[in-house]
Design an enzyme around this catalytic site. Structure first.
Site, PDB file in Angstrom:
ATOM      1  N   ARG A   1       0.853  -1.195   0.000  1.00 38.58           N
ATOM      2  CA  ARG A   1       0.000   0.000   0.000  1.00 38.58           C
ATOM      3  C   ARG A   1       0.888   1.244   0.000  1.00 38.58           C
ATOM      4  O   ARG A   1       0.629   2.219  -0.697  1.00 38.58           O
ATOM      5  CB  ARG A   1      -0.965   0.034   1.192  1.00 38.58           C
ATOM      6  CG  ARG A   1      -1.685   1.373   1.280  1.00 38.58           C
ATOM      7  CD  ARG A   1      -2.866   1.464   2.247  1.00 38.58           C
ATOM      8  NE  ARG A   1      -2.876   0.514   3.314  1.00 38.58           N
ATOM      9  CZ  ARG A   1      -2.152   0.611   4.430  1.00 38.58           C
ATOM     10  NH1 ARG A   1      -1.360   1.652   4.637  1.00 38.58           N
ATOM     11  NH2 ARG A   1      -2.221  -0.317   5.347  1.00 38.58           N
TER      12      ARG A   1
ATOM     13  N   TYR B   1     -16.128  18.632 -14.042  1.00 38.24           N
ATOM     14  CA  TYR B   1     -16.483  17.213 -14.225  1.00 38.24           C
ATOM     15  C   TYR B   1     -17.546  16.829 -13.183  1.00 38.24           C
ATOM     16  O   TYR B   1     -17.391  17.121 -11.981  1.00 38.24           O
ATOM     17  CB  TYR B   1     -15.223  16.353 -14.057  1.00 38.24           C
ATOM     18  CG  TYR B   1     -15.502  14.883 -14.123  1.00 38.24           C
ATOM     19  CD1 TYR B   1     -15.852  14.279 -15.328  1.00 38.24           C
ATOM     20  CD2 TYR B   1     -15.450  14.094 -12.990  1.00 38.24           C
ATOM     21  CE1 TYR B   1     -16.139  12.927 -15.389  1.00 38.24           C
ATOM     22  CE2 TYR B   1     -15.729  12.738 -13.044  1.00 38.24           C
ATOM     23  CZ  TYR B   1     -16.077  12.158 -14.247  1.00 38.24           C
ATOM     24  OH  TYR B   1     -16.361  10.827 -14.304  1.00 38.24           O
TER      25      TYR B   1
ATOM     26  N   ASP C   1      -6.967  19.992 -13.575  1.00 39.02           N
ATOM     27  CA  ASP C   1      -7.324  18.675 -14.102  1.00 39.02           C
ATOM     28  C   ASP C   1      -6.955  18.676 -15.581  1.00 39.02           C
ATOM     29  O   ASP C   1      -7.606  19.330 -16.392  1.00 39.02           O
ATOM     30  CB  ASP C   1      -8.826  18.433 -13.881  1.00 39.02           C
ATOM     31  CG  ASP C   1      -9.284  17.055 -14.366  1.00 39.02           C
ATOM     32  OD1 ASP C   1      -8.604  16.466 -15.227  1.00 39.02           O
ATOM     33  OD2 ASP C   1     -10.337  16.591 -13.886  1.00 39.02           O
TER      34      ASP C   1
ATOM     35  N   LYS D   1      -8.483   7.896 -19.174  1.00 42.14           N
ATOM     36  CA  LYS D   1      -8.727   8.492 -20.491  1.00 42.14           C
ATOM     37  C   LYS D   1      -7.466   8.384 -21.368  1.00 42.14           C
ATOM     38  O   LYS D   1      -7.076   7.300 -21.718  1.00 42.14           O
ATOM     39  CB  LYS D   1      -9.206   9.934 -20.307  1.00 42.14           C
ATOM     40  CG  LYS D   1     -10.248  10.116 -19.194  1.00 42.14           C
ATOM     41  CD  LYS D   1     -11.576   9.414 -19.463  1.00 42.14           C
ATOM     42  CE  LYS D   1     -12.456   9.311 -18.222  1.00 42.14           C
ATOM     43  NZ  LYS D   1     -12.770  10.551 -17.544  1.00 42.14           N
TER      44      LYS D   1
HETATM   45  C1  LIG Z   1     -13.251  10.886 -16.181  1.00 41.78           C
HETATM   46  C2  LIG Z   1     -12.803  12.152 -15.576  1.00 41.78           C
HETATM   47  C3  LIG Z   1     -12.525  12.244 -14.197  1.00 41.78           C
HETATM   48  C4  LIG Z   1     -12.756  11.085 -13.249  1.00 41.78           C
HETATM   49  O1  LIG Z   1     -11.897  10.031 -13.485  1.00 41.78           O
HETATM   50  P1  LIG Z   1     -12.246   8.478 -13.173  1.00 41.78           P
HETATM   51  O2  LIG Z   1     -11.022   7.796 -13.605  1.00 41.78           O
HETATM   52  O3  LIG Z   1     -13.470   8.148 -13.957  1.00 41.78           O
HETATM   53  O4  LIG Z   1     -12.504   8.385 -11.703  1.00 41.78           O
HETATM   54  C5  LIG Z   1     -12.046  13.446 -13.713  1.00 41.78           C
HETATM   55  N1  LIG Z   1     -11.872  14.514 -14.526  1.00 41.78           N
HETATM   56  C6  LIG Z   1     -12.160  14.459 -15.840  1.00 41.78           C
HETATM   57  C7  LIG Z   1     -11.962  15.678 -16.675  1.00 41.78           C
HETATM   58  C8  LIG Z   1     -12.637  13.290 -16.413  1.00 41.78           C
HETATM   59  O5  LIG Z   1     -12.927  13.251 -17.724  1.00 41.78           O
END
Ligand SMILES: *Cc1c(COP(=O)(O)O)cnc(C)c1O
Length: 393
Positions: A45, A97, A169, A194
């Site tokens: 962990r 988001y 982000d 993504k």
């Molecule tokens: C998908 C997404 C998230 C969240 O990520 P997960 O891996 O689904 O938890 C956060 N910010 C943006 C811009 C996203 O497209």
């Protein structure tokens, strides 16, 4: 050194065996020579060699000092919020988001953390909204799903002047197209689900810190709270990163061509893509990004959920699914999918119209993609026309 070479060679050859692929250390614990005497790993962990390799690669890609890999993008966001305490405020981009909105509103509000949502596309709004309690500015640029662009460098200056942390982000741009730390951000997060992963086959998140001190704080939170990325998923993200630059460049080229085609399509009303000169803050996107990414949104002249449904149900290559950033093209209808829980009036006010469709442009041949979306738009027009004739009769 070119970006592609840098990225590919940031992935190390295994020093123990020479393995060209990063080994997967599928273990929970590490044998110690004497109590507290070990090779830098004691319990998985706290640290795992495969995860650590991924963290070092991504820290380097984003120009940060330290990174921590989490079980999801939301777990990464959650770790950043845990830097704050009760009474602190977050100033966040209004088109945030949905999952971050839910986390802030339904989890952290009850712990006394307040969030002010601001249209950060205008820097003056950021300056106006800062209070003595503001401890964190939360940006996404481009945003989801209307691809709003905020000026990272200018907002970073304001953040510094007010002694506030700036977190970006960077999921939509990826480190290939945008480097927020070089523009003054303190923290960058990714949903590695993504573009970093890139193959729609995992859920992962990463936090990258500009300083060792912030990185150590995030690492402490990660170990204390436990939402770590598994060794196997760490390995999959590393494997995705091997082709990151190639993929992202092609996603951008394909999306630019699709956006230019759709901008002149008779069925389309508004189009949102930062690579179009007509896009609000296109000049800022052109300044802070080296490409415009793979996501496009548009609304239809017939602004109804039915018309959008007719589009998203008639494509062959664009598969109907949430998420983005994978090899295969996806499309979704936010009003009925990702944004369904938001009251219709509030949703429309934030730019998510009834007919808004979001595309994640994949790596198929771009002519095939254009043809696919075109025939779906034609079918949708026919369906809607037939329905309105039927209603009229
Ligand atoms: C998908 C997404 C998230 C969240 O990520 P997960 O891996 O689904 O938890 C956060 N910010 C943006 C811009 C996203 O497209």
């Amino acid at each position: 050194m070119s970006n592609a070479t840098k990225i590919i060679h940031s992935i190390p050859v295994d020093p123990l065996t020479g393995s060209i692929a990063v080994p997967i250390y599928q273990t929970s614990t590490f044998v110690q020579e004497a109590p507290g005497e070990h090779k830098g790993f004691d319990y998985a962990r706290s640290n795992n060699p495969t995860r650590e390799t991924l963290e070092k690669i991504v820290a380097q890609l984003e120009g940060g000092e330290r990174a921590s890999a989490f079980a999801s993008g939301l777990a990464a966001i959650d770790a950043v919020v845990k830097l704050l305490q009760s009474g602190d405020e977050i100033l966040a981009v209004d088109d945030i988001y949905g999952g971050a909105f839910r986390l802030f509103t339904h989890i952290y509000a009850k712990f006394g953390i307040k969030v002010n949502y601001v249209d950060t596309t205008d820097v003056a709004n950021v300056l106006d909204a800062i209070t003595p309690q503001t401890k964190l500015i939360w940006l996404e640029t481009p945003t989801n799903p209307t691809l709003k662009i905020s000026d990272i460098e200018s907002i970073a200056k304001i953040a510094k002047q007010h002694n506030v942390l700036l977190c970006v982000d960077n999921t939509f741009a990826s480190p290939v197209l945008q480097q927020p730390i070089a523009l003054g951000a303190d923290i960058v997060i990714h949903s590695a689900t993504k573009y970093l992963g890139g193959h729609s086959d995992l859920i992962a998140g990463i936090v990258i810190s500009a300083t060792q001190d912030l990185g150590d704080q995030i690492k402490f939170i990660q170990n204390a709270c436990g939402a770590i990325l598994s060794p196997h998923d760490s390995w999959l993200v590393i494997r995705g990163i091997e082709t990151l630059e190639l993929r992202v460049q092609q996603h951008s080229r394909n999306a630019q061509a699709v956006a230019e085609y759709l901008a002149n399509h008779p069925a389309i009303d508004k189009i949102y893509y930062p690579g179009l000169a007509t896009h609000h803050n296109h000049d800022i996107a052109a300044k802070q990004q080296s490409g415009f990414g793979g996501v496009i949104s548009f609304t239809l002249k017939v602004d109804t959920e039915e018309a959008a449904k007719a589009v998203v149900c008639n494509t062959k290559y664009f598969k109907l699914a949430e998420s983005l950033g994978g090899v295969k093209s996806l499309l979704c209808h936010p009003a009925q999918m990702t944004h369904k829980s938001i009251p219709a009036e509030k949703r429309r006010a934030s730019g998510v119209a009834d007919s808004l469709v979001r595309l994640s442009v994949g790596l198929e041949n771009v002519e095939d993609l254009i043809q696919d979306i075109d025939q779906a738009l034609v079918k949708a027009q026919q369906t809607v026309a037939a329905e309105s004739v039927a209603t009229f009769q």
